[in-house]
Write a protein that holds these residues in place. Structure first.
Motif, PDB file in Angstrom:
ATOM      1  N   ASN A 129       0.852  -1.187   0.000  1.00  0.00           N
ATOM      2  CA  ASN A 129       0.000   0.000   0.000  1.00  0.00           C
ATOM      3  C   ASN A 129       0.887   1.236   0.000  1.00  0.00           C
ATOM      4  N   LEU A 130       0.531   2.202  -0.819  1.00  0.00           N
ATOM      5  CA  LEU A 130       1.240   3.473  -0.827  1.00  0.00           C
ATOM      6  C   LEU A 130       0.417   4.484  -0.027  1.00  0.00           C
ATOM      7  N   LYS A 131       0.937   4.859   1.142  1.00  0.00           N
ATOM      8  CA  LYS A 131       0.315   5.876   1.983  1.00  0.00           C
ATOM      9  C   LYS A 131       1.084   7.177   1.802  1.00  0.00           C
ATOM     10  N   SER A 132       0.374   8.289   1.773  1.00  0.00           N
ATOM     11  CA  SER A 132       1.071   9.555   1.565  1.00  0.00           C
ATOM     12  C   SER A 132       0.365  10.690   2.300  1.00  0.00           C
ATOM     13  N   GLU A 133       1.123  11.753   2.495  1.00  0.00           N
ATOM     14  CA  GLU A 133       0.607  12.961   3.131  1.00  0.00           C
ATOM     15  C   GLU A 133       0.955  14.158   2.254  1.00  0.00           C
ATOM     16  N   LEU A 134      -0.057  14.898   1.864  1.00  0.00           N
ATOM     17  CA  LEU A 134       0.160  16.091   1.054  1.00  0.00           C
ATOM     18  C   LEU A 134       0.495  17.250   1.981  1.00  0.00           C
ATOM     19  N   ARG A 135       1.744  17.676   1.967  1.00  0.00           N
ATOM     20  CA  ARG A 135       2.193  18.704   2.897  1.00  0.00           C
ATOM     21  C   ARG A 135       2.173  20.108   2.307  1.00  0.00           C
ATOM     22  N   GLU A 136       2.313  20.198   1.003  1.00  0.00           N
ATOM     23  CA  GLU A 136       2.253  21.508   0.333  1.00  0.00           C
ATOM     24  C   GLU A 136       1.533  21.325  -0.993  1.00  0.00           C
ATOM     25  N   PHE A 137       0.588  22.217  -1.281  1.00  0.00           N
ATOM     26  CA  PHE A 137      -0.074  22.215  -2.588  1.00  0.00           C
ATOM     27  C   PHE A 137      -0.736  23.582  -2.773  1.00  0.00           C
ATOM     28  N   GLN A 138       0.106  24.583  -2.983  1.00  0.00           N
ATOM     29  CA  GLN A 138      -0.391  25.938  -3.072  1.00  0.00           C
ATOM     30  C   GLN A 138       0.548  26.807  -3.907  1.00  0.00           C
ATOM     31  N   ALA A 139      -0.031  27.887  -4.409  1.00  0.00           N
ATOM     32  CA  ALA A 139       0.779  28.954  -4.995  1.00  0.00           C
ATOM     33  C   ALA A 139       1.243  29.853  -3.857  1.00  0.00           C
ATOM     34  N   GLU A 140       2.416  30.447  -4.015  1.00  0.00           N
ATOM     35  CA  GLU A 140       2.968  31.307  -2.972  1.00  0.00           C
ATOM     36  C   GLU A 140       3.475  32.610  -3.576  1.00  0.00           C
ATOM     37  N   VAL A 142       5.777  36.172  -2.892  1.00  0.00           N
ATOM     38  CA  VAL A 142       6.820  36.794  -2.081  1.00  0.00           C
ATOM     39  C   VAL A 142       6.724  38.298  -2.282  1.00  0.00           C
ATOM     40  N   PRO A 143       7.213  39.093  -1.337  1.00  0.00           N
ATOM     41  CA  PRO A 143       7.112  40.548  -1.466  1.00  0.00           C
ATOM     42  C   PRO A 143       7.737  41.067  -2.756  1.00  0.00           C
ATOM     43  N   ASN A 144       7.061  42.031  -3.355  1.00  0.00           N
ATOM     44  CA  ASN A 144       7.538  42.736  -4.548  1.00  0.00           C
ATOM     45  C   ASN A 144       7.591  41.874  -5.804  1.00  0.00           C
ATOM     46  N   ASP A 145       6.865  40.768  -5.807  1.00  0.00           N
ATOM     47  CA  ASP A 145       6.796  39.916  -7.002  1.00  0.00           C
ATOM     48  C   ASP A 145       5.352  39.435  -7.161  1.00  0.00           C
ATOM     49  N   PRO A 146       4.641  39.934  -8.178  1.00  0.00           N
ATOM     50  CA  PRO A 146       3.238  39.566  -8.342  1.00  0.00           C
ATOM     51  C   PRO A 146       3.027  38.174  -8.929  1.00  0.00           C
ATOM     52  N   VAL A 147       4.100  37.554  -9.438  1.00  0.00           N
ATOM     53  CA  VAL A 147       3.973  36.232 -10.079  1.00  0.00           C
ATOM     54  C   VAL A 147       4.228  35.145  -9.038  1.00  0.00           C
ATOM     55  N   PRO A 148       3.256  34.281  -8.797  1.00  0.00           N
ATOM     56  CA  PRO A 148       3.423  33.268  -7.750  1.00  0.00           C
ATOM     57  C   PRO A 148       4.281  32.092  -8.181  1.00  0.00           C
ATOM     58  N   THR A 149       4.814  31.399  -7.186  1.00  0.00           N
ATOM     59  CA  THR A 149       5.508  30.129  -7.384  1.00  0.00           C
ATOM     60  C   THR A 149       4.665  29.030  -6.752  1.00  0.00           C
ATOM     61  N   VAL A 150       4.475  27.956  -7.501  1.00  0.00           N
ATOM     62  CA  VAL A 150       3.690  26.825  -7.006  1.00  0.00           C
ATOM     63  C   VAL A 150       4.617  25.861  -6.271  1.00  0.00           C
ATOM     64  N   ARG A 151       4.159  25.413  -5.107  1.00  0.00           N
ATOM     65  CA  ARG A 151       4.927  24.486  -4.270  1.00  0.00           C
ATOM     66  C   ARG A 151       4.101  23.234  -4.010  1.00  0.00           C
ATOM     67  N   VAL A 152       4.681  22.081  -4.330  1.00  0.00           N
ATOM     68  CA  VAL A 152       4.021  20.788  -4.119  1.00  0.00           C
ATOM     69  C   VAL A 152       4.972  19.883  -3.343  1.00  0.00           C
ATOM     70  N   ALA A 153       4.501  19.315  -2.234  1.00  0.00           N
ATOM     71  CA  ALA A 153       5.312  18.385  -1.441  1.00  0.00           C
ATOM     72  C   ALA A 153       4.450  17.212  -1.019  1.00  0.00           C
ATOM     73  N   LEU A 154       4.969  15.995  -1.254  1.00  0.00           N
ATOM     74  CA  LEU A 154       4.254  14.771  -0.914  1.00  0.00           C
ATOM     75  C   LEU A 154       5.204  13.838  -0.167  1.00  0.00           C
ATOM     76  N   ALA A 155       4.828  13.468   1.051  1.00  0.00           N
ATOM     77  CA  ALA A 155       5.593  12.496   1.843  1.00  0.00           C
ATOM     78  C   ALA A 155       4.923  11.139   1.702  1.00  0.00           C
ATOM     79  N   SER A 156       5.697  10.094   1.386  1.00  0.00           N
ATOM     80  CA  SER A 156       5.123   8.780   1.094  1.00  0.00           C
ATOM     81  C   SER A 156       5.775   7.686   1.921  1.00  0.00           C
ATOM     82  N   LYS A 157       4.966   6.660   2.221  1.00  0.00           N
ATOM     83  CA  LYS A 157       5.447   5.442   2.874  1.00  0.00           C
ATOM     84  C   LYS A 157       4.932   4.241   2.086  1.00  0.00           C
TER      85      LYS A 157
END
Length: 212
Positions: A129-140, A142-157
Motif C-alpha cells: 500500500n502506498l500511503k502519503s501525506e500532502l504537505r504543500e499544494f499551493q501557490a505562494e 513573495v514581497p515585490n513579485d506579483p507572479v506566484p511560485t507553485v509548491r508541491v510536497a508529498l511524503a510517502s510510505k
C-alpha cells in the motif's frame, strides 16, 4: 453551466450547475445567483526513466492525507507564511487529495511496468500500500513579485502487506514559478510541479517495492 478546463486551458467538459447568473422564484421574481466557477484538472505523468524496473506485485494507492486548508476543491494561494487564501471563481474538478490519488493511479498505469494498481476502494488484494501525506499544494507570493511560485510536497510510505510493515519512506518537493499572474498560468505551474512529484513518487515506489 460550469466549464472544465484541462492544463492547456481547453474546454474539457460541461457540468450542469443550473442557470448562469439568474434563477426564477415561484412568484416570478429574479434572484441573482453566484457566478459559475471554472473547473481545472491536472494531468498524470506518462514519461519515466528508461531503466524503470518491472513490478510483478500489486499496489493499492490510498488517498493522501491533507490538512484542512488543502483538503478542498479550491485553489490555494499564500500571500504570507501564515494565511491561506483561494482564487475566486476557480476550482479543482475534484477534492485535491482525491485528484492526486487518481493521478497517481493513472501515472502508475502509464509506466506499463506494474501488474496491478488501484484505489483502496476497489477491494484489490495488494502486496503493498502506498500511503502519503500532502504537505504543500499551493501557490505562494513573495514581497515585490506579483507572479506566484507553485509548491508541491508529498511524503510517502510504502507498506508491505499483510504485515503492515513500512519498507521505505521518502519526501518529494518541487517548486515551479508561474509564467504569469492569471489563473491558467498558475494551473499550468501546478501541473508541472505535481508532474515532477508524480514521476519521482512512481519511480521510487517501483524500485523500493522490488528491493523489498
Amino acid at each position: 453551466m460550469t466549464a472544465i478546463f484541462n492544463r492547456r486551458g481547453l474546454l474539457r467538459g460541461l457540468g450542469a450547475s443550473g442557470l448562469m447568473g439568474i434563477g426564477l422564484t415561484a412568484c416570478g421574481g429574479i434572484i441573482p445567483q453566484a457566478p459559475p466557477s471554472n473547473l481545472y484538472t491536472l494531468s498524470p505523468k506518462n514519461t519515466f526513466a528508461a531503466d524503470l524496473p518491472r513490478a510483478t506485485w500489486q499496489l493499492v494507492v490510498e488517498e493522501p492525507y491533507a490538512a484542512g486548508g488543502l483538503d478542498t476543491h479550491r485553489i490555494a494561494i499564500m500571500t504570507n507564511p501564515y494565511e491561506v487564501k483561494y482564487y475566486a471563481e476557480a476550482r479543482w474538478a475534484e477534492r485535491v487529495p482525491r485528484m492526486i490519488q487518481t493521478l497517481l493511479v493513472e501515472s502508475f498505469e502509464n509506466t506499463g511496468k506494474i501488474i496491478s494498481v488501484g484505489r483502496q476502494s476497489v477491494g484489490l488484494r495488494s502486496d503493498f500500500n502506498l500511503k502519503s501525506e500532502l504537505r504543500e499544494f499551493q501557490a505562494e507570493l513573495v514581497p515585490n513579485d506579483p507572479v506566484p511560485t507553485v509548491r508541491v510536497a508529498l511524503a510517502s510510505k510504502l507498506i508491505q502487506q499483510p504485515r503492515q510493515e513500512i519498507v521505505a519512506a521518502t519526501n518529494f518537493e518541487r517548486r515551479v514559478k508561474a509564467s504569469g499572474t492569471d489563473v491558467l498560468s498558475v494551473v499550468q505551474a501546478f501541473d508541472e510541479a505535481l508532474g515532477r512529484v508524480l514521476r519521482d513518487t512512481v519511480q521510487w515506489t517501483l524500485r523500493s517495492g522490488n528491493t523489498a
